[in-house]
Design a protein around this motif. Structure first.
Motif, PDB file in Angstrom:
ATOM      1  N   LYS A   7      16.152  36.802-128.055  1.00 38.97           N
ATOM      2  CA  LYS A   7      16.425  38.238-128.046  1.00 38.97           C
ATOM      3  C   LYS A   7      15.330  39.010-128.788  1.00 38.97           C
ATOM      4  O   LYS A   7      14.930  40.101-128.375  1.00 38.97           O
ATOM      5  CB  LYS A   7      17.784  38.526-128.696  1.00 38.97           C
ATOM      6  CG  LYS A   7      18.955  38.499-127.721  1.00 38.97           C
ATOM      7  CD  LYS A   7      20.170  39.143-128.352  1.00 38.97           C
ATOM      8  CE  LYS A   7      21.278  39.312-127.330  1.00 38.97           C
ATOM      9  NZ  LYS A   7      22.451  40.004-127.907  1.00 38.97           N
ATOM     10  N   SER A   8      14.868  38.448-129.891  1.00 43.67           N
ATOM     11  CA  SER A   8      13.790  39.082-130.653  1.00 43.67           C
ATOM     12  C   SER A   8      12.530  39.202-129.807  1.00 43.67           C
ATOM     13  O   SER A   8      11.839  40.227-129.827  1.00 43.67           O
ATOM     14  CB  SER A   8      13.485  38.287-131.924  1.00 43.67           C
ATOM     15  OG  SER A   8      14.604  38.234-132.772  1.00 43.67           O
ATOM     16  N   ALA A   9      12.231  38.147-129.048  1.00 43.14           N
ATOM     17  CA  ALA A   9      11.063  38.162-128.167  1.00 43.14           C
ATOM     18  C   ALA A   9      11.211  39.242-127.101  1.00 43.14           C
ATOM     19  O   ALA A   9      10.238  39.927-126.753  1.00 43.14           O
ATOM     20  CB  ALA A   9      10.881  36.791-127.520  1.00 43.14           C
ATOM     21  N   ALA A  10      12.435  39.432-126.598  1.00 44.77           N
ATOM     22  CA  ALA A  10      12.686  40.474-125.595  1.00 44.77           C
ATOM     23  C   ALA A  10      12.442  41.863-126.185  1.00 44.77           C
ATOM     24  O   ALA A  10      11.844  42.732-125.540  1.00 44.77           O
ATOM     25  CB  ALA A  10      14.115  40.359-125.068  1.00 44.77           C
ATOM     26  N   PHE A  11      12.897  42.081-127.422  1.00 43.61           N
ATOM     27  CA  PHE A  11      12.679  43.365-128.087  1.00 43.61           C
ATOM     28  C   PHE A  11      11.184  43.605-128.319  1.00 43.61           C
ATOM     29  O   PHE A  11      10.676  44.702-128.102  1.00 43.61           O
ATOM     30  CB  PHE A  11      13.426  43.393-129.424  1.00 43.61           C
ATOM     31  CG  PHE A  11      14.847  43.867-129.316  1.00 43.61           C
ATOM     32  CD1 PHE A  11      15.576  43.669-128.154  1.00 43.61           C
ATOM     33  CD2 PHE A  11      15.462  44.503-130.368  1.00 43.61           C
ATOM     34  CE1 PHE A  11      16.884  44.101-128.041  1.00 43.61           C
ATOM     35  CE2 PHE A  11      16.765  44.950-130.275  1.00 43.61           C
ATOM     36  CZ  PHE A  11      17.485  44.741-129.102  1.00 43.61           C
ATOM     37  N   LEU A  12      10.501  42.549-128.767  1.00 41.08           N
ATOM     38  CA  LEU A  12       9.069  42.672-129.013  1.00 41.08           C
ATOM     39  C   LEU A  12       8.329  42.973-127.717  1.00 41.08           C
ATOM     40  O   LEU A  12       7.377  43.770-127.693  1.00 41.08           O
ATOM     41  CB  LEU A  12       8.534  41.379-129.640  1.00 41.08           C
ATOM     42  CG  LEU A  12       7.095  41.399-130.131  1.00 41.08           C
ATOM     43  CD1 LEU A  12       6.908  42.471-131.195  1.00 41.08           C
ATOM     44  CD2 LEU A  12       6.705  40.037-130.692  1.00 41.08           C
ATOM     45  N   PHE A  13       8.759  42.359-126.625  1.00 42.66           N
ATOM     46  CA  PHE A  13       8.151  42.619-125.314  1.00 42.66           C
ATOM     47  C   PHE A  13       8.328  44.082-124.912  1.00 42.66           C
ATOM     48  O   PHE A  13       7.392  44.706-124.388  1.00 42.66           O
ATOM     49  CB  PHE A  13       8.772  41.706-124.260  1.00 42.66           C
ATOM     50  CG  PHE A  13       8.355  42.046-122.852  1.00 42.66           C
ATOM     51  CD1 PHE A  13       7.098  41.685-122.385  1.00 42.66           C
ATOM     52  CD2 PHE A  13       9.206  42.745-122.005  1.00 42.66           C
ATOM     53  CE1 PHE A  13       6.695  42.022-121.094  1.00 42.66           C
ATOM     54  CE2 PHE A  13       8.825  43.069-120.714  1.00 42.66           C
ATOM     55  CZ  PHE A  13       7.566  42.710-120.252  1.00 42.66           C
TER      56      PHE A  13
END
Length: 306
Positions: A7-13
């Motif tokens: 989920k963190s990677a999705a937000f960063l993306f």
């Protein structure tokens, strides 16, 4: 742990995508203001409604309002003391950029996506205390300090608060909750799609707001303000997490809130107070970068503890 990292990677993306599309001029430098209006006036109030709908009254959490108000006051006092010998223009930046938290467009989407309903309610309560200062009160105090006059323009502060959609949403939902008024399930179902869009729009907006072209001449004042803010953030987050007698997910939410970026209102109030808007923009952009990193570290740590 893996779920949090994904989920963190999705937000960063989403943040990176917003910044990339601005860099290739798919979006203009001021287009974030359109998303800001949507987030602040539509999706964020809907997220507040949905979170309060499943929340049972807990009067002990009302102290979090005082916590949000108190943290703003603490940062304002520190900025006033540290900048006391600075020129008026520099002091105006310190007084208007050091306090305030960007909770609705930054901390709230993370809390909404990673933690439970009670944590989102506590985030709203903290932001209510934050709004009491950020929506005009801090600016009025800074004007008085800079001009050497006494007394506040309470009429202007009251008008600003009563025309703030998030502030009104917090107040209305708090009253509904305290009086145990049930929100019809049909209303909750109707606004849920808009509430779910809040995290996406807010993170994308953060990407559009970012400005990594920071002049070295502006960085000295900005670095001082950021050092104070994040020094306080480390101490506050530690105290919130380890010392407060509250449920774990609420303590986690408060720790994330402590690292929220500088409020967007700072970039508007700083030039009105006579400060350099470029420095305010620099503080805002760098604080977002620091907060992105800090929040991901916190979320990863929380996930590792389970």
């Amino acid at each position: 742990m893996g779920h949090i990292l994904l989920k963190s990677a999705a937000f960063l993306f989403l943040i990176a995508l917003g910044y990339f599309l601005k860099c290739i001029r798919f979006f203009g430098p001021q287009d974030y203001k359109i998303l800001s209006k949507i987030v602040i006036n539509i999706t964020m109030p809907c997220a507040v409604l949905v979170s309060f709908a499943s929340y049972k009254p807990d009067f002990s959490l009302l102290s979090i309002i005082v916590l949000g108000f108190g943290m703003n006051c603490l940062l304002l006092v520190l900025s006033c003391f540290i900048s006391r010998r600075q020129p008026r223009q520099t002091r105006a930046v310190w007084l208007n950029c050091t306090p305030h938290y960007n909770i609705g467009a930054f901390a709230m989407p993370f809390v909404q996506s990673f933690l439970g309903p009670a944590s989102l309610v506590s985030t709203c309560l903290f932001d209510l205390g934050n709004a009491l200062m950020s929506n005009g009160t801090t600016f009025a105090i800074s004007q008085n300090i800079l001009s050497g006059t006494k007394g506040l323009n309470l009429k202007r502060i009251g008008k600003t608060l009563l025309t703030s959609v998030p502030f009104l949403a917090y107040i209305v939902m708090l009253i509904i909750t305290l009086f145990s008024i049930d929100i019809p399930a049909q209303i909750v179902s109707f606004v849920t799609p808009m509430a779910n869009a809040n995290a996406f729009l807010a993170m994308f907006m953060v990407g559009l707001m970012l400005d990594l072209r920071i002049e070295k001449s502006l960085f000295q004042v900005a670095a001082g303000i950021l050092a104070v803010r994040f020094g306080v953030a480390v101490l506050a987050a530690s105290a919130f997490y380890f010392l407060l007698p509250l449920p774990l997910e609420i303590r986690q939410a408060l720790a994330i809130i402590a690292f929220s970026p500088v409020g967007m209102v700072s970039t508007a109030y700083t030039p009105q107070a006579g400060g350099d808007p470029a420095v305010a923009a620099c503080v805002n952009s760098v604080s977002i970068l620091i907060c992105i990193f800090s929040t991901f570290v916190l979320l990863s740590t929380f996930g590792a503890l389970h």
